[in-house]
Motif scaffolding. Structure first.
Motif: not given
Length: 528
Positions: A187-199
């Motif tokens: 809902h409210a990403p705190e991180h870069n979307a790609v970085a979160l996806g990679r995690r």
């Protein structure tokens, strides 16, 4: 006077001559009022009898008892109604929960995700703070299911669901859409979307041990960011499109959606549609590349390569349409179509004495083809239909596909070998190249990949490596064909090294049936 007469006399007297007590009795209105209030469900009504203890007082006591009984009855009824209502509401809540929950992983399901996306799109954020949708698909789940069974596959999904929950916050939505596909709505990403996806992908890639089996299913993830113009379906489509781009990529398994990807997806959808219609027509045809005996440069066989003359587009390269056909599960039907066409051509060439009984045609098959238990029976049927021996046919499968196969592959290979159909390992030398599996699998020969031939005329190390590959094949008592021979120097070097059978542009390019038939006729005349 009799009792009946007395009663009748009193009744007549009461009806015709009411006494002053009945006319002026103040308790009568209170009784009527109490009855009306009881009728209105007011059971707190209480009448007080007089000191007379007469018939009217008896009526008052009866009304009080009736009010008490009715209050008890209705209180019990209210309790039962309240309990039934509570149970119905609990059942409704449970049904609602089941309707929005994946029964295996206890994550949200597709319906819950779409409803949540719909709420999110009412007032979406913009830019980096916009809610994002991630779609994740496992890379090796089908292989896990095929190899170890669906029960273990379900355990893998449940464990991965827990990993997904651990990667996001409690307010984010994690859903299983079906099969091995998951979604995460942040809902409210705190991180870069790609970085979160990679995690998230890194968490999915961590090895797991289930029933003492070490597994690494891998994952690909696509990202789409919400905008006011999105609908739930269009947002899912964009995330799904990005996910398939990631799935095709070797290096980048997390991809954020870009508009051009949708164009490519539509192009692919149109190609698949044309593929399905083309299988019923004559747009597909085999192109034959000669297999040559080095000693006298006689044509002793041919590899049948599929070609597609796509309506409105012309010839399409196999590496452009075959992956799409395999992904859509159409390769099996395409292989059957080509098998029929190829054997029909071979039968005609044998009847015209253009080829001898030792002529062999090679046809590529996929891992999925070998996984089909009916494939060997289909090969047998087509051979009988064209009245040809099984020895005219050699099927080729890549080295990597053989190594990733299971017992179903082995069963099909054994069935083919039993009927006399030869199986060659294609692109040999670029994959596993183990003596153990060469000896265990029922294969006839190997085709050395063209990349091992490129520098053979100028690079001594390449010659040594090729000689080692040749010795490995000979040690396993297998036939050997060298692909990719494009120059006279390469041909001479291979002949000097002891190779006997080659294939490549130096001798012939792939030709359609008519042109290849003419080539056979010319070679026959030249040898006559």
């Amino acid at each position: 006077m009799s009792k009946a007469g007395r009663t009748h006399s009193r009744s007549s007297t009461k009806m015709t001559d009411p006494g002053p007590l009945e006319m002026d009795e103040p308790r009568i209105p209170r009784i009527v009022d109490a009855i009306l209030r009881i009728a209105d469900m007011d059971f707190d009504t209480l009448l007080h009898p007089s000191s007379r203890r007469d018939e009217i007082d008896a009526i008052i006591m009866g009304i009080n008892a009736m009010a008490a009984d009715l209050e008890t009855t209705y209180s019990s009824l209210d309790r039962r109604v309240a309990e039934r209502t509570r149970l119905l509401e609990a059942a409704r809540d449970q049904m609602a929960l089941l309707a929005y929950t994946d029964p295996l992983t206890q994550l949200a399901n597709r319906s819950a995700l779409m409803e949540e996306i719909n709420k999110t799109l009412v007032e979406p954020g913009t830019g980096p703070s916009a809610p994002i949708l991630m779609l994740l698909d496992l890379d090796a789940f089908k292989s896990i299911n095929d190899t170890y069974g669906h029960a273990l596959g379900d355990k893998v999904l449940c464990q991965l669901a827990e990993r997904l929950r651990g990667c996001v916050r409690a307010e984010d939505i994690v859903a299983r859409l079906g099969g091995d596909e998951f979604a995460i709505l942040v809902h409210a990403p705190e991180h870069n979307a790609v970085a979160l996806g990679r995690r998230i992908v890194a968490a999915m890639n961590q090895d797991m041990v289930i029933d003492n089996i070490h597994l690494s299913p891998g994952a690909s993830l696509g990202i789409a960011r919400t905008t006011p113009s999105h609908s739930p379906d269009s947002l899912v489509l964009e995330a799904d499109t990005a996910m398939y781009v990631a799935k095709r990529s070797v290096s980048e398994k997390v991809v954020e959606f870009e508009p051009f990807m949708l164009f490519e997806r539509r192009e692919k959808a149109e190609m698949l549609s044309d593929l399905r219609h083309s299988l019923d027509g004559e747009q597909f045809f085999p192109a034959y590349q000669a297999v040559v005996r080095l000693k006298d440069e006689a044509i002793i066989g041919a590899e049948a390569l599929v070609r597609w003359n796509r309506a409105g587009h012309g010839l399409v390269r196999p590496d452009e349409f075959l992956p799409a056909a395999e992904e859509a599960g159409m390769v099996g039907k395409l292989t059957e179509y080509l098998l029929d066409r190829v054997l029909r051509d071979v039968k005609r060439w044998r009847a015209a004495k253009l080829v001898g009984e030792d002529f062999k045609v090679h046809l590529n098959v996929t891992s999925r083809g070998l996984h089909d238990l009916g494939f060997a029976d289909e090969v047998r049927r087509v051979l009988r239909q064209h009245e040809l021996p099984a020895t005219v046919l050699a099927l080729e499968i890549t080295e990597n596909n053989l190594m990733s196969g299971d017992n179903l592959h082995r069963y099909t290979l054994m069935a083919l070998a039993k009927m006399g159909v030869e199986v060659f390992i294609d692109d040999f030398g670029t994959g596993y190249s183990s003596i153990s599996y060469l000896r265990q699998l029922p294969v006839t020969g190997a085709k050395i990949d063209r990349t091992l031939v490129d520098d053979i005329a100028v690079n001594p190390k390449q010659e040594s490596f090729l000689r080692a590959i040749s010795d490995l094949i000979a040690a396993c008592d297998l036939e050997c064909v060298v692909e990719g021979v494009e120059t006279a120097e390469q041909s001479a070097k291979l002949k000097a090294m002891g190779f006997t059978t080659v294939q490549g542009f130096h001798y012939a390019v792939p030709l359609d049936a008519a042109a290849f038939e003419e080539l056979l006729r010319m070679r026959r005349q030249a040898l006559a």
